[in-house]
Enzyme design. Structure first.
Site, short mmCIF file in Angstrom:
data_model
loop_
_atom_site.label_atom_id
_atom_site.label_comp_id
_atom_site.label_asym_id
_atom_site.label_seq_id
_atom_site.Cartn_x
_atom_site.Cartn_y
_atom_site.Cartn_z
N HIS A 122 2.42 -10.89 -0.43
CA HIS A 122 2.67 -12.20 -1.01
C HIS A 122 2.42 -13.32 0.00
O HIS A 122 1.77 -14.32 -0.29
CB HIS A 122 4.12 -12.27 -1.49
CG HIS A 122 4.21 -12.58 -2.93
ND1 HIS A 122 4.47 -11.61 -3.87
CD2 HIS A 122 4.02 -13.74 -3.60
CE1 HIS A 122 4.45 -12.17 -5.07
NE2 HIS A 122 4.18 -13.45 -4.93
N HIS A 180 7.78 2.97 2.30
CA HIS A 180 8.50 1.95 3.07
C HIS A 180 9.58 1.30 2.23
O HIS A 180 10.75 1.34 2.55
CB HIS A 180 7.55 0.90 3.64
CG HIS A 180 8.23 0.04 4.65
ND1 HIS A 180 9.01 -1.03 4.31
CD2 HIS A 180 8.27 0.14 6.00
CE1 HIS A 180 9.52 -1.56 5.41
NE2 HIS A 180 9.08 -0.87 6.45
N GLU A 211 13.43 1.36 3.22
CA GLU A 211 14.09 0.06 3.14
C GLU A 211 14.33 -0.44 1.72
O GLU A 211 14.84 -1.55 1.54
CB GLU A 211 13.27 -0.96 3.96
CG GLU A 211 13.40 -0.70 5.45
CD GLU A 211 12.53 -1.59 6.32
OE1 GLU A 211 12.27 -2.74 5.93
OE2 GLU A 211 12.14 -1.12 7.40
N HIS A 243 8.36 4.73 11.49
CA HIS A 243 9.23 5.21 10.40
C HIS A 243 9.03 6.71 10.18
O HIS A 243 10.01 7.44 10.01
CB HIS A 243 8.92 4.47 9.11
CG HIS A 243 9.50 3.09 9.05
ND1 HIS A 243 10.81 2.83 9.31
CD2 HIS A 243 8.94 1.89 8.76
CE1 HIS A 243 11.05 1.53 9.18
NE2 HIS A 243 9.92 0.94 8.84
CO CO Z 1 9.84 -1.12 8.34
#
Ligand code: CO
Length: 296
Positions: A122, A180, A211, A243
């Site tokens: 975005h 993610h 997340e 991650h």
């Molecule tokens: Co992250």
């Protein structure tokens, strides 16, 4: 006296016309030469092994667009700083766009190497359009969509991921994918949709996120209920970076590996990013081709 003033006045006008004329000529001069470029934008990674994913994308894009200028930008400031300390300098998308503009590029296709059109996409989209509006800059700046942008993309990516599940997986063994995710963007729901999509193709594949939602705590009870004893852990991110190495496959008690093992489920982590799978890269490259085709 009057005559002298008039002479000075005429001389002034004369000089003034010389000063202004070239400027007028420049404005109505010939069209800017068409120069096309591609800007690949990723979150970034500072892990050398994970860099492999980006090298694959770079190669594929250069193959698909021979002779076209291809540049990279990383959105993560932390990663850019880390790399700069190692002497590797990467631009933010904004700096990269400013440089392209300065170098006289007229048509730029930007590809978001993100997985979902979330927060970062975005921001990229909004800022790119601000660049596109600048006077005397680009003629056209188009932003290609990230990986999962349509039902068709989702279906193709799910099939590609299934194809790359390690061949030694036996019946009754699960696959848990780590996406993610984002806590503040509606696109987080794409992970729920992917869960559905995968489950239609293979009932023992689960998608979770670090997340966003679903979380690993949503998945564990389901695995237990199904009596799963072993699960393959695969990143559902372009690179197997921090991650994947720590939150998914690390030894810390809160890693997915530790959480599953604690629940009595053996784990097999697969440290490969989705950008290492050619069929997945194809989806990104096709998005780029679609955007670039508007330049012809
Ligand atoms: Co992250």
């Amino acid at each position: 006296m009057k005559k002298r003033l008039l002479a000075v006045g005429i001389l002034f006008l004369f000089i003034a016309s010389f000063i202004t004329l070239p400027a007028v000529h420049a404005m109505h001069g010939k069209e800017k030469e068409v120069k096309k470029a591609i800007l690949l934008v990723a979150f970034g990674t500072s892990i050398p092994e994970a860099q492999k994913s980006f090298d694959i994308i770079d190669k594929r894009v250069r193959q698909a667009f021979p002779g076209v200028e291809v540049r990279w930008a990383y959105t993560s400031r932390i990663i850019r700083k880390k790399l700069a300390r190692q002497g590797k300098f990467l631009d933010s998308p904004e700096v990269a766009l400013a440089k392209l503009m300065d170098d006289g590029y007229t048509h730029v296709a930007l590809l978001s190497l993100h997985t979902i059109p979330g927060e970062e996409f975005h921001e990229l989209y909004v800022n790119s359009h601000l660049f596109a509006e600048m006077e005397g800059g680009f003629k056209r700046l188009l932003v290609a969509r990230p990986l999962l942008s349509s039902y068709e993309d989702m279906e193709r990516v799910a099939k590609a991921m299934i194809k790359h599940i390690p061949g030694e997986r036996k019946r009754g063994e699960a696959v848990v994918l780590m996406g993610h995710g984002t806590a503040h963007h509606p696109s987080d729901a794409i992970y729920m949709a992917m869960n559905y999509m995968f489950r239609e193709m293979d009932p023992l594949i689960f998608v979770g996120t670090v997340e966003g939602h679903p979380t690993i705590n949503d998945i564990v009870p389901r695995l237990k209920k199904l009596g799963i004893k072993k699960a393959y852990l695969m990143p559902f991110m372009s690179v197997a970076g921090d991650h994947a190495r720590n939150d998914m496959a690390g030894d810390e008690p809160d890693s997915w590996k530790s959480i599953l093992e604690k629940a009595g489920i053996k784990t097999v982590p697969v440290l490969k990013g989705t950008a290492e799978y050619p069929e997945v890269v194809d989806v990104w490259v096709e998005h780029l081709k679609r955007a670039y085709s508007h330049f012809k």
